[in-house]
Write an enzyme that holds these catalytic residues in place. Structure first.
Site, PDB file in Angstrom:
ATOM      1  N   LYS A 202     -27.739 -40.575 -38.600  1.00  0.00           N
ATOM      2  CA  LYS A 202     -27.619 -41.540 -37.495  1.00  0.00           C
ATOM      3  C   LYS A 202     -26.557 -41.038 -36.531  1.00  0.00           C
ATOM      4  CE  LYS A 202     -26.432 -46.267 -36.304  1.00  0.00           C
ATOM      5  NZ  LYS A 202     -26.285 -47.644 -36.782  1.00  0.00           N
ATOM      6  N   ARG A 212     -27.763 -53.474 -29.072  1.00  0.00           N
ATOM      7  CA  ARG A 212     -26.483 -54.187 -29.128  1.00  0.00           C
ATOM      8  C   ARG A 212     -26.544 -55.466 -28.304  1.00  0.00           C
ATOM      9  NH1 ARG A 212     -22.881 -48.638 -28.777  1.00  0.00           N
ATOM     10  NH2 ARG A 212     -23.487 -47.907 -30.859  1.00  0.00           N
ATOM     11  N   LYS A 225     -18.292 -45.591 -31.589  1.00  0.00           N
ATOM     12  CA  LYS A 225     -18.527 -45.457 -33.023  1.00  0.00           C
ATOM     13  C   LYS A 225     -18.428 -43.997 -33.467  1.00  0.00           C
ATOM     14  CE  LYS A 225     -21.154 -49.741 -33.414  1.00  0.00           C
ATOM     15  NZ  LYS A 225     -22.225 -50.474 -34.109  1.00  0.00           N
ATOM     16  N   LYS A 256     -32.185 -40.959 -36.614  1.00  0.00           N
ATOM     17  CA  LYS A 256     -32.112 -41.963 -35.555  1.00  0.00           C
ATOM     18  C   LYS A 256     -31.173 -41.517 -34.458  1.00  0.00           C
ATOM     19  CE  LYS A 256     -30.183 -46.570 -35.191  1.00  0.00           C
ATOM     20  NZ  LYS A 256     -29.474 -47.603 -35.870  1.00  0.00           N
ATOM     21  N   SER A 284     -34.021 -48.714 -29.664  1.00  0.00           N
ATOM     22  CA  SER A 284     -34.172 -49.667 -28.558  1.00  0.00           C
ATOM     23  C   SER A 284     -34.165 -48.991 -27.184  1.00  0.00           C
ATOM     24  CB  SER A 284     -33.058 -50.707 -28.640  1.00  0.00           C
ATOM     25  OG  SER A 284     -31.783 -50.085 -28.601  1.00  0.00           O
ATOM     26  N   TYR A 323     -40.288 -50.388 -32.092  1.00  0.00           N
ATOM     27  CA  TYR A 323     -40.503 -51.688 -31.445  1.00  0.00           C
ATOM     28  C   TYR A 323     -41.880 -51.740 -30.780  1.00  0.00           C
ATOM     29  CZ  TYR A 323     -35.480 -51.861 -32.145  1.00  0.00           C
ATOM     30  OH  TYR A 323     -34.235 -51.837 -32.723  1.00  0.00           O
TER      31      TYR A 323
HETATM   32  C1  PBG Z   1     -25.928 -51.103 -36.289  1.00  0.00           C
HETATM   33  C2  PBG Z   1     -27.271 -50.656 -35.881  1.00  0.00           C
HETATM   34  C3  PBG Z   1     -27.553 -50.140 -34.617  1.00  0.00           C
HETATM   35  C4  PBG Z   1     -28.932 -49.907 -34.603  1.00  0.00           C
HETATM   36  C5  PBG Z   1     -29.456 -50.274 -35.845  1.00  0.00           C
HETATM   37  N1  PBG Z   1     -28.398 -50.725 -36.637  1.00  0.00           N
HETATM   38  C6  PBG Z   1     -26.708 -49.921 -33.432  1.00  0.00           C
HETATM   39  C7  PBG Z   1     -25.373 -49.319 -33.560  1.00  0.00           C
HETATM   40  O1  PBG Z   1     -25.150 -48.447 -34.396  1.00  0.00           O
HETATM   41  O2  PBG Z   1     -24.513 -49.732 -32.796  1.00  0.00           O
HETATM   42  C8  PBG Z   1     -29.648 -49.375 -33.399  1.00  0.00           C
HETATM   43  C9  PBG Z   1     -31.094 -49.613 -33.334  1.00  0.00           C
HETATM   44  C10 PBG Z   1     -31.684 -49.483 -31.975  1.00  0.00           C
HETATM   45  O3  PBG Z   1     -31.031 -49.099 -30.983  1.00  0.00           O
HETATM   46  O4  PBG Z   1     -32.861 -49.815 -31.880  1.00  0.00           O
HETATM   47  N2  PBG Z   1     -25.609 -51.055 -37.589  1.00  0.00           N
END
Ligand code: PBG
Length: 336
Positions: A202, A212, A225, A256, A284, A323
């Protein structure tokens, strides 16, 4: 060289079928993200994600029924927590670990309703529950995320979801050592059949913005992060992290985002997908880019979805969280 013959052969459907790689998208390879909210009879639009909504549990159940009709049977659940329940310190007394949490109850209700006709996954992380929106416990004094305290909470949360009936937990926090910790607590409590899908690769990506917004974990000052999510210029770190997670007991791993990381999907699937599935998460930001361009008729929505999903499968993913799942399933239904 007879180029004419080569061209004729390439155009023959029989030959094409014989030589075709199987990169077709099977609808049952798609995993559908669902955003859940507290309450009854409620469906809320998400500003930054056109045509995507948050659902209260009774509406989510209706939606799942519709998804099932289209052949979609795997769901990953994300809670949207009311501001009043968010805290900065997360401990045993927090909403994140409460059996009274609407999310835990929603898991139980959905699972009771559909039993094993669906596979239910829950995202495990602290960001929906913390005011600062970080995935872990944040220490003001040292300005760091406290890894070891966080994985303890995440393991408790996983157990809570397992007790509610979740099939698989998906830790998305990127703390070190959490897979081992979660596996141990599940096993110790006889949840040996509860699986772990690890978000292993990730990246600290800029594509998560709309998510978010959807779970209301964005902070005014912005959240960085980078101390726990992976540096996107670094491949070996992603491979290493994934191998460690598998070693610790992950049943599947996630890459991801997806489209900008096809090379990672390929490398990881060459390494591991022979024995453990690699899942890609079309996030997203990827969704919203396609939807907005389509709204202006700059791109054909379904062709874009089809092409991107195909590319992710071609890269080596065994399954995709997207999605677009429902819209794509409907589109395929019309085509067939
Ligand atoms: C947070 C989390 C995130 C996503 C899934 N779980 C965002 C982040 O790490 O801030 C992102 C998924 C997406 O953007 O569709 N634990």
């Amino acid at each position: 060289m007879d180029f004419q013959r080569l061209r004729r052969l390439k155009q023959s459907t029989v030959i094409q079928n014989l030589s075709q790689e199987d990169n077709n998208i099977n609808i049952n390879k798609l995993i559908c993200p669902l955003f859940l909210i507290d309450g009854q009879d409620s469906i809320q639009p998400i500003n930054s994600m056109p045509d995507y909504y948050r659902y209260s549990v009774n509406k989510a159940i209706e939606l799942i029924e519709e998804y099932i009709e289209y052949g979609l049977k795997t769901f990953i659940l994300f809670p949207v927590i009311e501001q009043e329940y968010k805290t900065n310190i997360i401990d045993k007394t927090s909403y994140a670990l409460s059996t009274k949490s609407f999310f835990v109850q929603a898991i139980a209700q959905i699972k009771n309703k559909f039993q094993d006709t669906i596979c239910l996954i829950s995202d495990i992380a602290l960001d929906p529950y913390t005011i600062h929106g970080h995935d872990g416990i944040y220490c003001e004094t040292s300005q760091t995320i406290l890894n070891d305290q966080t994985i303890h909470i995440l393991a408790q949360m996983s157990l809570l979801h397992a007790q509610a009936g979740i099939d698989m937990v998906a830790p998305s926090d990127m703390m070190d050592g959490r897979i081992q910790h979660i596996r141990a607590i599940l096993d110790d409590n006889d949840y040996i059949n509860t699986g772990i899908i690890s978000y292993s690769a990730k990246f600290n990506s800029n594509f998560y913005g709309p998510f978010r917004d959807a779970v209301q974990s964005t902070q005014e000052a912005g959240i960085d992060k980078s101390t726990y999510q992976l540096d996107y210029s670094n491949t070996s770190q992603a491979i290493q992290k994934s191998l460690i997670d598998l070693e610790e007991g992950a049943d599947m791993i996630i890459v991801k985002p997806a489209l900008a990381y096809l090379d990672i999907i390929t490398k990881l699937s060459n390494h591991v997908s022979v024995y453990k599935p690699v899942i890609a998460y079309q996030v997203s930001g990827e969704y919203t880019m396609a939807k907005l361009a389509a709204q202006y008729n700059y791109l054909d929505e379904y062709k874009i979805i089809h092409e991107t999903l195909t590319s992710i499968i071609r890269a080596g993913a065994n399954s995709i969280i997207t999605y677009h799942a429902m819209a794509y399933a409907k589109y395929r239904n019309i085509q067939n």
